[in-house]
Design a protein around this motif. Structure first.
Motif, PDB file in Angstrom:
ATOM      1  N   PRO A  71     -31.770   6.663 -50.382  1.00  0.00           N
ATOM      2  CA  PRO A  71     -31.976   5.859 -49.129  1.00  0.00           C
ATOM      3  C   PRO A  71     -31.346   7.266 -48.026  1.00  0.00           C
ATOM      4  CG  PRO A  71     -30.539   5.301 -50.643  1.00  0.00           C
ATOM      5  CD  PRO A  71     -31.434   6.192 -51.508  1.00  0.00           C
ATOM      6  N   TYR A  78     -23.446   1.891 -47.108  1.00  0.00           N
ATOM      7  CA  TYR A  78     -23.774   0.469 -47.061  1.00  0.00           C
ATOM      8  C   TYR A  78     -23.043  -0.497 -47.462  1.00  0.00           C
ATOM      9  CZ  TYR A  78     -28.372   2.404 -46.890  1.00  0.00           C
ATOM     10  OH  TYR A  78     -29.322   3.578 -45.902  1.00  0.00           O
ATOM     11  N   GLN A 119     -34.907   1.031 -45.301  1.00  0.00           N
ATOM     12  CA  GLN A 119     -33.395   0.502 -44.909  1.00  0.00           C
ATOM     13  C   GLN A 119     -33.580  -0.747 -45.929  1.00  0.00           C
ATOM     14  OE1 GLN A 119     -31.225   2.081 -44.153  1.00  0.00           O
ATOM     15  NE2 GLN A 119     -32.152   3.773 -43.699  1.00  0.00           N
TER      16      GLN A 119
END
Length: 165
Positions: A71, A78, A119
């Protein structure tokens, strides 16, 4: 159907559009005296034809996870509490190289998130009735703003967008 003086209300605990659409047409056929047509069998036949042409989506998601992309943000970015005004709150925490989603309104239900790309994470629910689906995070200015979660269409047709608190 105002021209026939008829209104139909179908109450269900499921948001699967195809079920109550077929039921509505079956009721309309009966009310209007249309020759019997088994709408359920008709819908099932269409669904099976459609599914026969589809690739198993879980395999495609597994292939995206297997590429071991990283990521753009650290996993900790997150995590946190998220809220959807209809559903309520969820909590996302880090569990090793995965994220863990907890659903306080559904005790015992969790989901693990494995990064794929762009994402998006593969969501694997602890109760497989909910499915294996993509979860899409939105990032603005280097910060996570929300996540969109889906489940199998026969459980809930529409996705839920949870804003980060």
């Amino acid at each position: 159907m105002p021209e026939a003086g008829l209104g139909i209300a179908i109450l269900t605990n499921n948001d699967n559009q195809s079920f109550f659409e077929m039921l509505r047409y079956q009721l309309l056929d009966s009310y209007l005296g249309v020759p019997y047509l088994d709408r359920s069998t008709q819908a099932l036949r269409r669904k099976r034809q459609y599914e026969a042409t589809q690739v198993d989506p879980t395999k495609a998601l597994a292939e995206r996870v297997s590429k071991k992309n990283k990521p753009t943000l650290p996993l900790s970015a997150y995590t946190g509490k998220f809220e959807n005004k209809l559903f309520g709150q969820i909590t996302i925490s880090q569990k090793g190289k995965q994220l863990l989603v907890q659903f306080p309104t559904h005790p015992g239900l969790t989901a693990t998130l494995d990064y794929m790309d762009d994402q998006e994470f593969r969501t694997t629910y602890s109760d497989l009735v909910f499915g294996v689906m993509p979860a899409k995070f939105e990032v603005e200015g280097g910060k996570v703003t929300n996540v969109e979660l889906r489940v199998n269409d026969y459980v809930e047709y529409d996705p839920y967008v949870f804003g980060k608190l």
